[in-house]
Scaffold this active site. Structure first.
Site, mmCIF file in Angstrom:
data_model
loop_
_atom_site.group_PDB
_atom_site.id
_atom_site.type_symbol
_atom_site.label_atom_id
_atom_site.label_comp_id
_atom_site.label_asym_id
_atom_site.label_seq_id
_atom_site.Cartn_x
_atom_site.Cartn_y
_atom_site.Cartn_z
ATOM 1 N N LYS A 87 -10.791 9.411 4.356
ATOM 2 C CA LYS A 87 -10.016 10.410 3.616
ATOM 3 C C LYS A 87 -10.753 10.898 2.376
ATOM 4 O O LYS A 87 -10.628 12.041 1.985
ATOM 5 C CB LYS A 87 -8.670 9.827 3.174
ATOM 6 C CG LYS A 87 -7.690 9.619 4.296
ATOM 7 C CD LYS A 87 -6.324 9.209 3.773
ATOM 8 C CE LYS A 87 -6.171 7.746 3.479
ATOM 9 N NZ LYS A 87 -6.305 6.813 4.581
ATOM 10 N N GLY A 138 -8.244 2.297 -0.929
ATOM 11 C CA GLY A 138 -9.625 2.355 -1.395
ATOM 12 C C GLY A 138 -10.232 3.665 -0.955
ATOM 13 O O GLY A 138 -10.364 3.905 0.238
ATOM 14 N N GLN A 165 -3.504 4.559 2.919
ATOM 15 C CA GLN A 165 -3.336 3.825 4.180
ATOM 16 C C GLN A 165 -3.244 4.826 5.354
ATOM 17 O O GLN A 165 -3.871 5.859 5.306
ATOM 18 C CB GLN A 165 -2.114 2.896 4.145
ATOM 19 C CG GLN A 165 -2.260 1.723 3.186
ATOM 20 C CD GLN A 165 -1.848 2.052 1.767
ATOM 21 O OE1 GLN A 165 -0.827 2.657 1.541
ATOM 22 N NE2 GLN A 165 -2.643 1.649 0.812
ATOM 23 N N THR A 187 2.054 -1.916 5.923
ATOM 24 C CA THR A 187 2.205 -2.022 4.470
ATOM 25 C C THR A 187 3.689 -1.810 4.145
ATOM 26 O O THR A 187 4.507 -1.609 5.052
ATOM 27 C CB THR A 187 1.264 -1.045 3.736
ATOM 28 O OG1 THR A 187 1.269 -1.374 2.342
ATOM 29 C CG2 THR A 187 1.664 0.411 3.939
HETATM 30 P P1 IMP Z 1 -0.621 -4.657 1.843
HETATM 31 O O1 IMP Z 1 -0.513 -3.174 1.764
HETATM 32 O O2 IMP Z 1 -1.577 -5.235 0.861
HETATM 33 O O3 IMP Z 1 0.723 -5.319 1.831
HETATM 34 O O4 IMP Z 1 -1.248 -5.007 3.292
HETATM 35 C C1 IMP Z 1 -0.532 -4.779 4.495
HETATM 36 C C2 IMP Z 1 -1.465 -4.312 5.606
HETATM 37 O O5 IMP Z 1 -1.949 -3.024 5.301
HETATM 38 C C3 IMP Z 1 -2.706 -5.184 5.806
HETATM 39 O O6 IMP Z 1 -3.032 -5.179 7.198
HETATM 40 C C4 IMP Z 1 -3.780 -4.448 5.036
HETATM 41 O O7 IMP Z 1 -5.072 -4.726 5.527
HETATM 42 C C5 IMP Z 1 -3.369 -3.015 5.316
HETATM 43 N N1 IMP Z 1 -3.820 -2.067 4.272
HETATM 44 C C6 IMP Z 1 -3.297 -1.883 3.046
HETATM 45 N N2 IMP Z 1 -3.946 -0.907 2.390
HETATM 46 C C7 IMP Z 1 -4.899 -0.461 3.223
HETATM 47 C C8 IMP Z 1 -5.877 0.582 3.128
HETATM 48 O O8 IMP Z 1 -5.983 1.314 2.132
HETATM 49 N N3 IMP Z 1 -6.680 0.750 4.221
HETATM 50 C C9 IMP Z 1 -6.543 -0.002 5.352
HETATM 51 N N4 IMP Z 1 -5.631 -0.964 5.481
HETATM 52 C C10 IMP Z 1 -4.817 -1.199 4.434
#
Ligand code: IMP
Length: 429
Positions: A16, A40, A223, A238
């Site tokens: 993105k 990120g 995400q 997420t």
């Molecule tokens: P959380 O958002 O930290 O609760 O993570 C939940 C899930 O979302 C996990 O599988 C993370 O690896 C994934 N995730 C969260 N943010 C990102 C992102 O920016 N890119 C890819 N995966 C993400």
């Protein structure tokens, strides 16, 4: 000229950053509307590479940028990110960064809980970024969050802390942890309050004004749709709604604010963290995709799982998120492959599906049904027009369009901004 919303149409990490940067340079405002510093985004501007997690991408080019109420904000992470960017020569002032006063805060206790729960979940762990995202959203809907506006009323924190700690102390005790250190939390909040408040505003008013003046707003999703808490591969998702429908509620605008919804789609599939991934490749092809695509997480540095393009999932993402057109990224990673495969359906037991059923057990058993196409020997890297692409690569793109029922608006052929084939301009649509 309308607004544009950029969202990931897979499990995040679709590339993105580059597209958002290009659009941000032509927008009047950039808005983050969900997620937090779990995201990120890597932006390459000239010789400088910026890695952003919480800050909207417009910040890098000085475009007024908003962190909307739908974001969960870790104030200490915000400060660290602003300081990091400042060290790269960019000063972030309140003219450029505006934060919704109603943003819920991610506190150290949220990070604690995220890690405690992940560590205790054994095979059921989600593989979160451990940044406290889930627990902070839980406290928001549980009506016990501390919000940005509370930092301006520190004398009135006690009843809020009573409610918050009544909940967290029980949870922590269950994990054998001591109760929340309220005094320390208060001191931490007092220490960071002025820094955050300098950027805090009723951003809904700024956005309303921008709308009335016909300003172009770019909504920057984080995400991807398959990580959406309602529409993703639950529970391996997420804790926010990542679909384009969240732009309005996550920023304080109406439902029509989203405008052109640009879904970012990688020419193959990746995922970080646990959860189903029907087209995952654990062989040397998967390894090759990972190496050529530099598939390591920007936030956690974790190696991403890699697999073939899954047209079923992207078609589903496009439908549930109302995607108007897609930006296809990283097609150059497939250069030189003898054959390429696209998933067009699943076999689960003795049934076939043209969508991913919702139950985690079915999702885990889904076997991809593939369509195979010849690869291409030439290179797509750096292409700027269809004429620069090998014929077989064009066929691959056209087949994807057909299968996902959505047109390609642009194709990105390298991390460089100009290495893009522009089919239709989202802002002009
Ligand atoms: P959380 O958002 O930290 O609760 O993570 C939940 C899930 O979302 C996990 O599988 C993370 O690896 C994934 N995730 C969260 N943010 C990102 C992102 O920016 N890119 C890819 N995966 C993400």
């Amino acid at each position: 000229m309308g607004n544009v919303t950029v969202i990931g149409a897979q499990w995040g990490d679709e590339g993105k950053g580059k597209i958002v940067d290009w659009l941000a340079s032509r927008a009047d405002m950039v808005v983050r509307f969900q997620g937090g510093h779990n995201a990120g985004h890597t932006l390459v501007v000239g010789n400088e590479t910026y890695k952003l997690s919480l800050l909207p991408s417009g910040i890098v080019r000085g475009t007024p940028s908003v962190i909307g109420n739908g974001v969960v904000l870790d104030p200490w992470a915000l400060k660290a990110e602003i300081e990091k960017i400042a060290a790269q020569g960019l000063s972030i002032t309140p003219d450029v960064l505006m934060i919704a006063e109603t943003c819920p805060l991610i506190l150290p206790i949220h990070r604690d809980l995220d890690a405690l729960r992940e560590d205790a979940s054994g095979a059921g762990k989600i593989g979160t970024t451990r940044r406290g995202i889930g627990p902070a959203y839980e406290d928001k809907v549980g009506r016990r969050a501390i919000r940005v506006c509370d930092l301006a009323h520190l004398g009135q924190l006690d009843p809020l802390l009573d409610r918050l700690c009544a909940h967290h102390d029980h949870l922590r005790a269950g994990f054998g942890w001591p109760p929340v250190d309220r005094d320390r939390l208060k001191r931490d909040l007092e220490g960071i309050a002025d820094f955050v408040l300098a950027f805090a505003r009723p951003v809904w008013r700024d956005l309303d004004e921008a709308r009335r003046r016909g300003r172009r707003i770019l909504f920057e999703g984080a995400q991807g749709v398959l990580l959406d808490v309602d529409h993703g591969t639950y529970p391996f998702v997420t804790s926010s709604n990542t679909v384009a429908g969240t732009t309005g509620s996550g920023s304080g605008m109406g439902p029509s604010a989203a405008g052109f919804v640009l879904g970012i789609v990688k020419a193959y599939t990746t995922r970080v963290g646990s959860g189903p991934f029907p087209t995952e490749l654990s062989d040397e092809v998967g390894q090759r995709l990972g190496e050529r695509g530099h598939e390591f997480g920007t936030v956690t540095g974790r190696q991403r799982r890699c697999g073939w393009f899954d047209a079923v999932l992207v078609r589903q993402s496009a439908a549930v998120s109302g995607i108007t057109g897609i930006a296809l990224t990283k097609i150059d990673v497939l250069d030189g492959m003898e054959t390429v495969k696209i998933c067009t359906g699943y076999r689960i037991g003795d049934k076939t599906y043209d969508y991913l059923p919702p139950h985690a057990a079915d999702q885990a058993r889904a076997e991809p049904i593939y369509e195979e196409m010849p690869g291409w020997s030439g290179t797509t890297a750096g292409a700027r027009s269809w004429a620069d692409l090998p014929a077989q690569a064009i066929k691959y793109v056209r087949r994807i369009e057909e299968l996902i029922r959505c047109p390609v608006a642009l194709v990105s052929t390298s991390p460089q901004r100009d290495d893009t084939i522009l089919v239709s301009d989202p802002f002009a649509s």
